[in-house]
Enzyme design. Structure first.
Site, mmCIF file in Angstrom:
data_model
loop_
_atom_site.group_PDB
_atom_site.id
_atom_site.type_symbol
_atom_site.label_atom_id
_atom_site.label_comp_id
_atom_site.label_asym_id
_atom_site.label_seq_id
_atom_site.Cartn_x
_atom_site.Cartn_y
_atom_site.Cartn_z
ATOM 1 N N CYS A 55 1.231 -0.996 0.059
ATOM 2 C CA CYS A 55 -0.114 0.261 0.492
ATOM 3 C C CYS A 55 0.951 1.434 -0.458
ATOM 4 O O CYS A 55 1.995 1.049 -0.076
ATOM 5 C CB CYS A 55 -1.156 -0.167 0.841
ATOM 6 S SG CYS A 55 -0.457 0.154 2.343
ATOM 7 N N CYS A 107 -1.726 1.186 -4.245
ATOM 8 C CA CYS A 107 -0.844 2.057 -4.774
ATOM 9 C C CYS A 107 -0.452 2.609 -5.977
ATOM 10 O O CYS A 107 0.657 2.637 -6.672
ATOM 11 C CB CYS A 107 0.627 1.899 -4.108
ATOM 12 S SG CYS A 107 0.625 -0.468 -5.180
ATOM 13 N N CYS A 126 3.716 0.092 -7.964
ATOM 14 C CA CYS A 126 4.391 -1.889 -7.649
ATOM 15 C C CYS A 126 4.662 -2.124 -9.399
ATOM 16 O O CYS A 126 3.852 -2.371 -9.994
ATOM 17 C CB CYS A 126 3.691 -2.842 -7.241
ATOM 18 S SG CYS A 126 3.916 -4.434 -7.320
#
Length: 287
Positions: free
Chosen positions: A155, A229, A233
């Protein structure tokens, strides 16, 4: 069923029945569902038919698996030679070993409810459940000598949602899954309300420290679960990616965090059933 060779270290299995329209397709679908990419799965028939058994597909869907895209096909001798396990379902199909065969051949004498006068969907559900029990045992055997599945939770701040998810998975999986968490912009400390909410569950995360997300953490994980997020990533082929839509606990008190915590717990429990065999399954199936 999968023919993806991307991870040669994965154990492999081929399920075989006569027509490759019912039992072997059911076993392959259940294994793919239970193994979550930890096992390379194939199915074939000694005398393949034209279509998938519709009732088999229906009861498999009830169990959460999917065989609707399967197509009956003959045994590929090259696959037969290299897979770790060949499982023949029932007595109708016969498979003989080939030269240089790496694995073993075994037969599952599966339940046949029609011998007891049980037909239709009830019969097929009993067949499915018998196969599922055996698949779970086989999955445990195939993965016993391979690495544990690994999960990374990401997150933004690694202070609330990902910390709670990682703590739940570590606690509920009993060390059978490697667990990591990180943040794209980690905070200095874990959210106190998250600490309090997890303490109510008997899980202490008070000593945890938010960590920055790294490419290596993603590379080292089989499953990557993001929680708001965005595109932070990195993507690597061969990983399983999921995005969990969860409310952000930042700035909320314990009353607001409890529902988020409970949502995470339910998702973690489902994740465990996907990554691990049922621990209540007997060590060997009864023929």
């Amino acid at each position: 069923m999968s023919t993806d060779p991307r991870s040669p270290s994965r154990p492999s299995v081929m399920f075989v029945c006569a027509k490759n329209g019912g039992k072997s397709q059911m076993a392959a679908a259940l294994m793919e569902y239970r193994a979550a990419d930890a096992v390379e799965v194939h199915s074939a028939g000694t005398q393949p038919g034209e279509t998938i058994n519709a009732l088999s597909a229906e009861v498999i869907a009830e169990a959460g698996a999917d065989m609707s895209a399967g197509r009956p096909k003959p045994i590929d001798p090259r696959l037969l030679a290299r897979v770790d396990r060949v499982v023949v379902l029932g007595d109708e199909a016969k498979v003989e070993p080939v030269d240089g065969m790496a694995g073993t051949i075994e037969t599952w004498h599966t339940d046949e409810p029609s011998a007891r006068g049980i037909e239709g969907a009830e019969r097929m559900r009993l067949v499915r459940d018998d196969i599922d029990t055996r698949v779970r045992v086989l999955l445990a055997e195939l993965t016993a000598t391979t690495h544990k599945p690994s999960v990374l939770f990401v997150c933004v701040h690694n202070a609330g949602r990902s910390q709670m998810a990682a703590a739940y998975l570590s606690h509920l999986a009993g060390g059978r899954i490697e667990v990591r968490s990180a943040g794209s912009a980690p905070a200095d400390t874990v959210n106190p309300a998250a600490v309090e909410a997890m303490a109510e569950e008997g899980i202490d995360i008070s000593a945890n420290q938010p960590k920055v997300l790294s490419e290596q953490a993603v590379k080292d994980s089989d499953v990557v679960i993001t929680m708001g997020c965005g595109d932070a990533c990195p993507f690597f082929p061969g990983k399983r990616y999921e995005d969990w839509k969860l409310e952000d606990p930042a700035g909320q008190g314990i009353e607001g965090v409890r529902p988020i915590r409970d949502d995470i717990k339910a998702r973690i429990q489902q994740l465990i059933t996907e990554l691990l065999p049922d621990p209540s399954t007997p060590s060997t199936p009864n023929d």
